[in-house]
Design an enzyme around this catalytic site. Structure first.
Site, short mmCIF file in Angstrom:
data_model
loop_
_atom_site.label_atom_id
_atom_site.label_comp_id
_atom_site.label_asym_id
_atom_site.label_seq_id
_atom_site.Cartn_x
_atom_site.Cartn_y
_atom_site.Cartn_z
N GLY A 333 0.83 -1.20 0.00
CA GLY A 333 0.00 0.00 0.00
C GLY A 333 0.87 1.25 0.00
CD GLU A 334 3.97 2.65 3.16
OE1 GLU A 334 4.91 3.14 2.47
OE2 GLU A 334 4.15 2.05 4.23
#
Length: 367
Positions: A333-334
């Protein structure tokens, strides 16, 4: 084509244009330049089609920018952060405290997305749209908090309708902050929020019509027992809420996340301004599904950054008809996959602008 549903007028104090006006104003890209773009691609000093997906990316960027010389020089990543009430059901291997801790890590420059943004010359901002923590002011933090996390959608709707519209508007506002500052040509959307793979999986299950068991993955590291529990929680919530698969607002209200709504809003605002959007993994792509429910034309401006190991991500990409750019077995993610994909898109544009044609180079073409 994905149906458009669930959108209604909403007023947001102080905004010159509200999210409804922005959303309905998105139009599909003008395809009139496509034959000329394709001809230019085919006449480069290479066998036709030999640059594979790079040729598709160059064509799509040319259509987005309506230019024979598209460029990806001004890049940005927005990481939306929020907490989730569904964590009360024990669906994550990590405690909810990790959300604010990771936001501070982003602001201190220590996360993977910070590293990739630095090496990729990508501007980055973090948006607190619903973290259960009060942060001090920071030049890289955009405060758009709607509330301190969603409600537990296992027992009640995640948000009120007003909160859904507020989160969509907040995502648009965050995009405008970045766009005004950096005049972006492309934006990547990432997220942070313990519990958000559960919300994203529920959204994908609701839209696809598949059971939660066919969607859920290990998230931040669940074991087999945890995975079964997570699927059961999602399935029970879907049966309880019965979200309308064609209504993005209803889905967000019942089982959504604040950061998911924020990413959907940012994507819609970017598309309305002719800026390409790179979605990241499972959670980011669930936001793409919501944005497409509100206006299907947003997908003309969209790219799938990578192919997540989360099986629900593949289902979402199939619905959206987006091909992932890289496949590195990522599940972080991120916005990490989006950041890596931007460099590929940048090179796709560069070959279209800078590579010689057979005629320019004096190279004989195919017999």
């Amino acid at each position: 084509m994905l149906p458009r549903s669930g959108l209604k007028h909403t007023e947001v104090k102080g905004e010159k244009r509200n999210m409804r006006q922005i959303t309905v104003n998105i139009k599909p890209t003008d395809k009139s330049l496509q034959p000329e773009l394709q001809y230019k691609i085919d006449k480069k000093t290479k066998p036709v089609g030999s640059l594979g997906i790079l040729e598709e990316l160059a064509l799509k960027m040319g259509l987005i920018q309506h230019s024979l010389v598209p460029a990806v020089e001004r890049k940005g990543i927005i990481v939306f952060a929020a907490d989730h009430g569904i964590t009360a059901e024990g669906i994550s291997a990590y405690p909810a405290d990790v959300t604010p801790q990771m936001v501070l890590n982003f602001l201190n420059g220590g996360a993977a997305i910070n590293v990739f943004c630095r090496t990729g010359n990508i501007e980055m901002a973090v948006v607190d749209i619903g973290v259960n923590h009060d942060f001090t002011a920071d030049k890289n933090l955009i405060d758009k908090k709607i509330r301190k996390g969603t409600r537990n959608f296992a027992v009640e709707p995640a948000m009120t309708e007003e909160e859904v519209y507020g989160a969509l508007q907040a995502g648009m506002d965050a995009f405008f902050v970045m766009h005004k500052k950096h005049n972006l040509q492309i934006i990547g959307l990432g997220e942070m929020g313990i519990g958000n793979t559960t919300s994203a999986s529920a959204i994908i299950a609701a839209i696809s019509g598949l059971s939660a068991e066919n969607i859920v993955g290990h998230g931040t590291g669940l074991d087999k027992k945890g995975l079964e529990h997570k699927a059961a929680v999602i399935q029970k919530a879907l049966e309880y809420h019965k979200p309308d698969a064609n209504n993005g607002i209803d889905i967000l209200r019942k089982i959504g996340g604040l950061e998911i709504a924020g990413m959907a809003g940012a994507a819609l605002a970017a598309a309305e301004n002719g800026v390409a959007v790179v979605f990241d993994g499972l959670i980011s792509t669930s936001a793409a599904l919501i944005a497409a429910r509100l206006n299907p034309a947003v997908i003309d401006f969209a790219f799938a950054g990578h192919n997540s190991v989360e099986k629900g991500h593949k289902v979402a990409l199939e619905i959206l008809r987006l091909r992932p750019i890289v496949d590195f077995n990522l599940r972080l993610g991120e916005g990490t996959g989006a950041a890596l994909a931007m460099h590929v898109i940048e090179n796709a544009c560069a070959f279209l602008r800078e590579m010689s044609s057979f005629e320019d180079a004096g190279v004989s073409g195919k017999l």
